[in-house]
Design a protein around this motif. Structure first.
Motif, PDB file in Angstrom:
ATOM      1  N   LEU A 142       0.873  -1.159   0.000  1.00 39.67           N
ATOM      2  CA  LEU A 142       0.000   0.000   0.000  1.00 39.67           C
ATOM      3  C   LEU A 142       0.915   1.215   0.000  1.00 39.67           C
ATOM      4  CD1 LEU A 142      -2.805   1.064  -0.114  1.00 39.67           C
ATOM      5  CD2 LEU A 142      -2.942   0.948   2.362  1.00 39.67           C
ATOM      6  N   TYR A 159      -5.518  -0.140  -2.839  1.00 43.17           N
ATOM      7  CA  TYR A 159      -5.462  -1.558  -2.452  1.00 43.17           C
ATOM      8  C   TYR A 159      -6.265  -2.415  -3.418  1.00 43.17           C
ATOM      9  CZ  TYR A 159      -6.890  -5.656   0.348  1.00 43.17           C
ATOM     10  OH  TYR A 159      -7.189  -6.933   0.783  1.00 43.17           O
ATOM     11  N   TYR A 192      -2.041   5.487   7.910  1.00 41.12           N
ATOM     12  CA  TYR A 192      -2.588   4.175   8.242  1.00 41.12           C
ATOM     13  C   TYR A 192      -3.484   4.113   9.484  1.00 41.12           C
ATOM     14  CZ  TYR A 192       0.885   2.532   4.878  1.00 41.12           C
ATOM     15  OH  TYR A 192       1.621   2.332   3.741  1.00 41.12           O
ATOM     16  N   LEU A 201      -7.091  -3.238   6.838  1.00 43.72           N
ATOM     17  CA  LEU A 201      -6.186  -4.284   6.363  1.00 43.72           C
ATOM     18  C   LEU A 201      -6.166  -5.482   7.316  1.00 43.72           C
ATOM     19  CD1 LEU A 201      -3.201  -2.084   5.112  1.00 43.72           C
ATOM     20  CD2 LEU A 201      -5.017  -3.142   3.743  1.00 43.72           C
ATOM     21  N   GLU A 204      -9.111  -7.406   6.431  1.00 41.32           N
ATOM     22  CA  GLU A 204      -8.879  -8.116   5.174  1.00 41.32           C
ATOM     23  C   GLU A 204      -8.033  -9.364   5.387  1.00 41.32           C
ATOM     24  OE1 GLU A 204      -9.889  -6.988   1.529  1.00 41.32           O
ATOM     25  OE2 GLU A 204     -11.317  -6.828   3.198  1.00 41.32           O
ATOM     26  N   ARG A 205      -7.071  -9.289   6.276  1.00 40.24           N
ATOM     27  CA  ARG A 205      -6.299 -10.490   6.603  1.00 40.24           C
ATOM     28  C   ARG A 205      -7.188 -11.530   7.278  1.00 40.24           C
ATOM     29  NH1 ARG A 205      -1.191 -10.077  10.629  1.00 40.24           N
ATOM     30  NH2 ARG A 205      -2.888  -9.374  11.990  1.00 40.24           N
ATOM     31  N   ILE A 210      -5.879 -11.065   2.406  1.00 42.75           N
ATOM     32  CA  ILE A 210      -4.446 -10.879   2.664  1.00 42.75           C
ATOM     33  C   ILE A 210      -4.001 -12.076   3.482  1.00 42.75           C
ATOM     34  CG2 ILE A 210      -2.702  -9.482   3.828  1.00 42.75           C
ATOM     35  CD1 ILE A 210      -4.550  -7.057   3.451  1.00 42.75           C
ATOM     36  N   LEU A 213       0.456 -10.059   6.512  1.00 40.03           N
ATOM     37  CA  LEU A 213       0.488  -8.603   6.592  1.00 40.03           C
ATOM     38  C   LEU A 213       1.763  -8.155   7.298  1.00 40.03           C
ATOM     39  CD1 LEU A 213      -1.041  -5.924   6.108  1.00 40.03           C
ATOM     40  CD2 LEU A 213      -2.070  -6.221   8.391  1.00 40.03           C
TER      41      LEU A 213
END
Length: 330
Positions: A142, A159, A192, A201, A204-205, A210, A213
């Motif tokens: 990112l 992203y 961030y 994020l 998302e993991r 993802i 990370l």
């Protein structure tokens, strides 16, 4: 770094062979990269396709090649690096480079929306999409450096665009790009934290889009230390750092903003966080050291290239998952 015929060296002995890494840092001993004509090399024997070393990622059990492909310098149609040239990327040659890399066991490819003037992800995605998805690991970042991309909407759009360009529905290794740059922690928070992007994020993991990370570190050591201090919360799967035999103890002599790799690696190692290595050749300079340094290395192992010593030094640390090389030419 074991070798037959009593030629093995540990890292400490290697630095002694060089006469101390401090000596290597002077400008006279690091004259810079050779151009592509000077450094051209053609193998005189077949290169084995079954001797890649692999490391296991403890988070996901990925079997990652110790040599990784950095996709910052794809070739252009004018036979230059797309990092520095606006000419079209030579996609046919990119495909061939990826084919050779995969044939010899490389399975980790590192790119970014910022590389090759914004064109690396697309070229990398075209080349890799010709293979089954489980044949390679793709790392991207990112890269929301510009304040215009610091909003939640702009960062998330970047992203999502990476998925489109790379032609994937999950990303194996996603990095917060260049933490510690600019205004240090203030800039990190703007990119961030304040906009909720890191929370996004992490979710998302959790959802599996993802798989790992992490972040790549440049600059302000306070940001590195802060992010590791919150490891129990963030659970970084990996961290990308600059490591080579000069930066191990003498990073500030090369760039006053850099931190010794010995410290960076040590902090990751004691937390069990795998390290991804960038700049193993210090921007190419460790492939073109002064003649008296090269002579010491050649005396020890005449068959090994000067560059290979730098790669083996970086790869000799057990906590290193892969060592990246930005290879432009065959």
């Amino acid at each position: 770094m074991k070798n037959e015929h009593n030629k093995n060296l540990d890292r400490r002995d290697f630095l002694k062979v060089l006469g101390g890494a401090a000596a290597v840092t002077s400008a006279t001993l690091l004259p810079g990269c050779k151009n592509k004509q000077e450094s051209a090399y053609t193998a005189t024997t077949d290169i084995p396709t079954d001797q890649m070393t692999y490391r296991i990622n403890p988070s996901t059990q990925d079997r990652v090649s110790l040599l990784g492909y950095g996709c910052m310098r794809w070739p252009t149609v004018s036979n230059n690096s797309a990092r520095d040239s606006s000419d079209d990327i030579d996609q046919e040659t990119v495909n061939k480079l990826v084919d050779v890399a995969i044939a010899h066991g490389v399975n980790y490819f590192d790119t970014s929306p910022a590389y090759c003037k914004g064109r690396s992800e697309r070229a990398t995605g075209i080349a890799l999409s010709r293979y089954p998805r489980d044949k390679y690991f793709i790392a991207t970042k990112l890269s929301n450096f510009a304040p215009s991309t610091w909003s939640r909407e702009a960062s998330i759009a970047m992203y999502h665009n990476s998925f489109k360009e790379l032609q994937v529905n999950y990303i194996d290794y996603l990095l917060l790009h260049g933490v510690g740059m600019g205004n240090g922690l203030q800039e990190f928070n703007a990119r961030y934290i304040d906009n909720g992007v890191l929370d996004f994020l992490l979710a998302e993991r959790q959802a599996g889009r993802i798989r790992n990370l992490g972040f790549s570190y440049h600059g302000d050591i306070k940001v590195f230390d802060y992010l590791l201090s919150r490891q129990d919360e963030f659970k970084w799967d990996f961290v990308q750092i600059q490591l080579n035999y000069v930066d191990w103890k003498h990073a500030k002599e090369v760039n006053e903003r850099n931190t010794n790799a010995e410290y960076l690696y040590g902090e990751l190692s004691k937390r069990g966080i795998p390290a991804i290595i960038m700049e193993p050749l210090l921007g190419g300079r460790l492939s073109n050291v002064h003649d008296h340094i090269a002579a010491k290395l050649k005396q020890r192992k005449p068959e090994s290239s000067v560059a290979s010593w730098a790669f083996r030094f970086a790869g000799s640390f057990p906590g290193v998952l892969t060592v990246l090389s930005g290879m432009t030419y065959m």
